[in-house]
Motif scaffolding. Structure first.
Motif, PDB file in Angstrom:
ATOM      1  N   PHE A  78       0.830  -1.195   0.000  1.00  0.00           N
ATOM      2  CA  PHE A  78       0.000   0.000   0.000  1.00  0.00           C
ATOM      3  C   PHE A  78       0.870   1.252   0.000  1.00  0.00           C
ATOM      4  O   PHE A  78       0.628   2.203  -0.748  1.00  0.00           O
ATOM      5  CB  PHE A  78      -0.934  -0.017   1.219  1.00  0.00           C
ATOM      6  N   GLY A  79       1.908   1.251   0.831  1.00  0.00           N
ATOM      7  CA  GLY A  79       2.829   2.394   0.884  1.00  0.00           C
ATOM      8  C   GLY A  79       3.542   2.609  -0.434  1.00  0.00           C
ATOM      9  O   GLY A  79       3.722   3.751  -0.876  1.00  0.00           O
ATOM     10  N   PHE A  80       3.931   1.508  -1.086  1.00  0.00           N
ATOM     11  CA  PHE A  80       4.592   1.635  -2.390  1.00  0.00           C
ATOM     12  C   PHE A  80       3.650   2.265  -3.403  1.00  0.00           C
ATOM     13  O   PHE A  80       4.053   3.122  -4.190  1.00  0.00           O
ATOM     14  CB  PHE A  80       5.059   0.258  -2.882  1.00  0.00           C
ATOM     15  N   GLY A  81       2.381   1.875  -3.394  1.00  0.00           N
ATOM     16  CA  GLY A  81       1.401   2.449  -4.313  1.00  0.00           C
ATOM     17  C   GLY A  81       1.178   3.919  -4.056  1.00  0.00           C
ATOM     18  O   GLY A  81       1.104   4.730  -5.003  1.00  0.00           O
ATOM     19  N   ILE A  82       1.082   4.320  -2.790  1.00  0.00           N
ATOM     20  CA  ILE A  82       0.882   5.733  -2.443  1.00  0.00           C
ATOM     21  C   ILE A  82       2.084   6.567  -2.880  1.00  0.00           C
ATOM     22  O   ILE A  82       1.925   7.632  -3.497  1.00  0.00           O
ATOM     23  CB  ILE A  82       0.640   5.890  -0.919  1.00  0.00           C
ATOM     24  N   VAL A  83       3.277   6.101  -2.589  1.00  0.00           N
ATOM     25  CA  VAL A  83       4.488   6.835  -2.987  1.00  0.00           C
ATOM     26  C   VAL A  83       4.560   6.940  -4.504  1.00  0.00           C
ATOM     27  O   VAL A  83       4.923   7.986  -5.054  1.00  0.00           O
ATOM     28  CB  VAL A  83       5.751   6.150  -2.403  1.00  0.00           C
ATOM     29  N   SER A  84       4.187   5.880  -5.184  1.00  0.00           N
ATOM     30  CA  SER A  84       4.196   5.895  -6.646  1.00  0.00           C
ATOM     31  C   SER A  84       3.244   6.951  -7.196  1.00  0.00           C
ATOM     32  O   SER A  84       3.589   7.699  -8.119  1.00  0.00           O
ATOM     33  CB  SER A  84       3.817   4.509  -7.162  1.00  0.00           C
ATOM     34  N   LEU A  85       2.053   7.034  -6.637  1.00  0.00           N
ATOM     35  CA  LEU A  85       1.086   8.036  -7.099  1.00  0.00           C
ATOM     36  C   LEU A  85       1.525   9.455  -6.750  1.00  0.00           C
ATOM     37  O   LEU A  85       1.341  10.385  -7.541  1.00  0.00           O
ATOM     38  CB  LEU A  85      -0.295   7.749  -6.510  1.00  0.00           C
ATOM     39  N   VAL A  86       2.110   9.638  -5.576  1.00  0.00           N
ATOM     40  CA  VAL A  86       2.578  10.969  -5.183  1.00  0.00           C
ATOM     41  C   VAL A  86       3.701  11.426  -6.108  1.00  0.00           C
ATOM     42  O   VAL A  86       3.745  12.587  -6.531  1.00  0.00           O
ATOM     43  CB  VAL A  86       3.023  10.970  -3.701  1.00  0.00           C
ATOM     44  N   LEU A  87       4.617  10.516  -6.443  1.00  0.00           N
ATOM     45  CA  LEU A  87       5.715  10.889  -7.341  1.00  0.00           C
ATOM     46  C   LEU A  87       5.249  11.027  -8.784  1.00  0.00           C
ATOM     47  O   LEU A  87       5.929  11.660  -9.594  1.00  0.00           O
ATOM     48  CB  LEU A  87       6.841   9.856  -7.245  1.00  0.00           C
ATOM     49  N   ALA A  88       4.101  10.459  -9.122  1.00  0.00           N
ATOM     50  CA  ALA A  88       3.586  10.560 -10.493  1.00  0.00           C
ATOM     51  C   ALA A  88       3.230  11.999 -10.845  1.00  0.00           C
ATOM     52  O   ALA A  88       3.353  12.408 -12.014  1.00  0.00           O
ATOM     53  CB  ALA A  88       2.366   9.661 -10.658  1.00  0.00           C
ATOM     54  N   ILE A  89       2.814  12.786  -9.865  1.00  0.00           N
ATOM     55  CA  ILE A  89       2.402  14.171 -10.137  1.00  0.00           C
ATOM     56  C   ILE A  89       3.568  15.010 -10.652  1.00  0.00           C
ATOM     57  O   ILE A  89       3.491  15.584 -11.745  1.00  0.00           O
ATOM     58  CB  ILE A  89       1.742  14.788  -8.888  1.00  0.00           C
ATOM     59  N   PRO A  90       4.686  15.099  -9.908  1.00  0.00           N
ATOM     60  CA  PRO A  90       5.786  15.914 -10.445  1.00  0.00           C
ATOM     61  C   PRO A  90       6.412  15.318 -11.709  1.00  0.00           C
ATOM     62  O   PRO A  90       6.834  16.060 -12.602  1.00  0.00           O
ATOM     63  CB  PRO A  90       6.797  16.003  -9.306  1.00  0.00           C
ATOM     64  N   LEU A  91       6.466  13.999 -11.795  1.00  0.00           N
ATOM     65  CA  LEU A  91       7.030  13.383 -12.998  1.00  0.00           C
ATOM     66  C   LEU A  91       6.170  13.700 -14.216  1.00  0.00           C
ATOM     67  O   LEU A  91       6.698  13.961 -15.316  1.00  0.00           O
ATOM     68  CB  LEU A  91       7.163  11.873 -12.823  1.00  0.00           C
ATOM     69  N   VAL A 106       6.113   8.882 -21.679  1.00  0.00           N
ATOM     70  CA  VAL A 106       7.332   8.239 -21.168  1.00  0.00           C
ATOM     71  C   VAL A 106       7.322   8.223 -19.640  1.00  0.00           C
ATOM     72  O   VAL A 106       7.669   7.208 -19.021  1.00  0.00           O
ATOM     73  CB  VAL A 106       8.596   8.950 -21.713  1.00  0.00           C
ATOM     74  N   ALA A 107       6.902   9.327 -19.015  1.00  0.00           N
ATOM     75  CA  ALA A 107       6.852   9.373 -17.555  1.00  0.00           C
ATOM     76  C   ALA A 107       5.887   8.321 -17.018  1.00  0.00           C
ATOM     77  O   ALA A 107       6.212   7.578 -16.076  1.00  0.00           O
ATOM     78  CB  ALA A 107       6.433  10.768 -17.084  1.00  0.00           C
ATOM     79  N   TRP A 108       4.707   8.207 -17.621  1.00  0.00           N
ATOM     80  CA  TRP A 108       3.731   7.238 -17.141  1.00  0.00           C
ATOM     81  C   TRP A 108       4.137   5.808 -17.492  1.00  0.00           C
ATOM     82  O   TRP A 108       3.830   4.880 -16.747  1.00  0.00           O
ATOM     83  CB  TRP A 108       2.335   7.565 -17.663  1.00  0.00           C
ATOM     84  N   ALA A 109       4.840   5.617 -18.585  1.00  0.00           N
ATOM     85  CA  ALA A 109       5.355   4.277 -18.902  1.00  0.00           C
ATOM     86  C   ALA A 109       6.359   3.838 -17.832  1.00  0.00           C
ATOM     87  O   ALA A 109       6.373   2.676 -17.403  1.00  0.00           O
ATOM     88  CB  ALA A 109       5.994   4.247 -20.282  1.00  0.00           C
ATOM     89  N   GLY A 110       7.183   4.777 -17.381  1.00  0.00           N
ATOM     90  CA  GLY A 110       8.130   4.466 -16.304  1.00  0.00           C
ATOM     91  C   GLY A 110       7.425   4.148 -15.001  1.00  0.00           C
ATOM     92  O   GLY A 110       7.794   3.214 -14.291  1.00  0.00           O
ATOM     93  N   ILE A 111       6.394   4.901 -14.667  1.00  0.00           N
ATOM     94  CA  ILE A 111       5.635   4.666 -13.439  1.00  0.00           C
ATOM     95  C   ILE A 111       4.960   3.301 -13.491  1.00  0.00           C
ATOM     96  O   ILE A 111       5.013   2.512 -12.535  1.00  0.00           O
ATOM     97  CB  ILE A 111       4.601   5.790 -13.225  1.00  0.00           C
ATOM     98  N   VAL A 112       4.319   3.002 -14.627  1.00  0.00           N
ATOM     99  CA  VAL A 112       3.660   1.703 -14.785  1.00  0.00           C
ATOM    100  C   VAL A 112       4.693   0.582 -14.733  1.00  0.00           C
ATOM    101  O   VAL A 112       4.467  -0.460 -14.118  1.00  0.00           O
ATOM    102  CB  VAL A 112       2.848   1.666 -16.095  1.00  0.00           C
ATOM    103  N   GLY A 113       5.861   0.778 -15.356  1.00  0.00           N
ATOM    104  CA  GLY A 113       6.910  -0.246 -15.355  1.00  0.00           C
ATOM    105  C   GLY A 113       7.415  -0.549 -13.954  1.00  0.00           C
ATOM    106  O   GLY A 113       7.595  -1.716 -13.583  1.00  0.00           O
ATOM    107  N   VAL A 114       7.636   0.486 -13.157  1.00  0.00           N
ATOM    108  CA  VAL A 114       8.110   0.288 -11.783  1.00  0.00           C
ATOM    109  C   VAL A 114       7.066  -0.459 -10.965  1.00  0.00           C
ATOM    110  O   VAL A 114       7.378  -1.382 -10.204  1.00  0.00           O
ATOM    111  CB  VAL A 114       8.475   1.652 -11.140  1.00  0.00           C
TER     112      VAL A 114
END
Length: 142
Positions: A78-91, A106-114
Motif C-alpha cells: 500500500f505504501g509503495f502504491g501511495i508513494v508511486s502516485l505521489v511521485l507521479a504528479i511531479p514526474l 514516457v513518464a507514465w510508462a516508467g511509473i507503470v513499469g516500476v
C-alpha cells in the motif's frame, strides 16, 4: 580443554603409569589399547559430524522444495502504491512540460513499469496466466 580431552589425558596417564608398573614387555599391548580408545573417539566424532551434515543437507532440501512466501506485508504494498502516485504528479508535470505528450507518455510508462516490476516481485506468477488444475477438470467431467 573440554571433558573429552581431559578424559583422554587421564587415559594416557593411566597407560603410562601401567607401563611403568608392568614393564616394557606389556608396552605394545598398552599402546594398542590406548590407540584403540583414541580411534573410537575419532570414529564417534566423525560419525557425529557426518550426522550433523546429513541433517543440514536434509533441511536445505526440505526448505528448497517449498517456495518461500513473500516477506512484504499489505502495508508495504500500500505504501509503495501511495508513494508511486505521489511521485507521479511531479514526474507528469516535468515530462509534459518539457516534451509535451511524448514526455508525459514516457513518464507514465516508467511509473507503470516500476509498479509492474514491484507486482511481479511480490507475486511471481502474476502475468503467467491461469492454469487449470486437475481438480477443476475432474469436477466438470461427467
Amino acid at each position: 580443554m573440554d571433558t573429552r580431552d581431559t578424559e583422554l589425558k587421564k587415559e594416557l596417564d593411566a597407560t603410562l603409569h601401567a607401563r611403568r608398573e608392568l614393564g616394557e614387555e606389556y608396552e605394545s599391548a598398552l599402546v594398542d589399547s590406548f590407540l584403540e580408545k583414541v580411534d573410537q573417539r575419532i570414529d564417534g566424532a566423525v560419525e557425529r559430524r557426518v550426522r550433523r551434515q546429513m541433517a543440514e543437507q536434509q533441511m536445505v532440501v526440505a526448505r528448497g522444495a517449498r517456495a518461500p512466501k513473500p516477506t512484504d506485508s499489505w502495508g508495504e504494498r500500500f505504501g509503495f502504491g501511495i508513494v508511486s502516485l505521489v511521485l507521479a504528479i511531479p514526474l507528469s508535470a516535468i515530462g509534459g512540460g518539457i516534451a509535451h505528450l511524448p514526455g508525459l507518455l514516457v513518464a507514465w510508462a516508467g511509473i507503470v513499469g516500476v509498479n509492474a516490476f514491484q507486482a511481479v516481485r511480490v507475486n511471481p506468477g502474476l502475468f503467467s496466466g491461469r492454469h487449470r488444475t486437475n481438480k477443476d477438470e475432474d469436477r466438470w467431467e461427467d
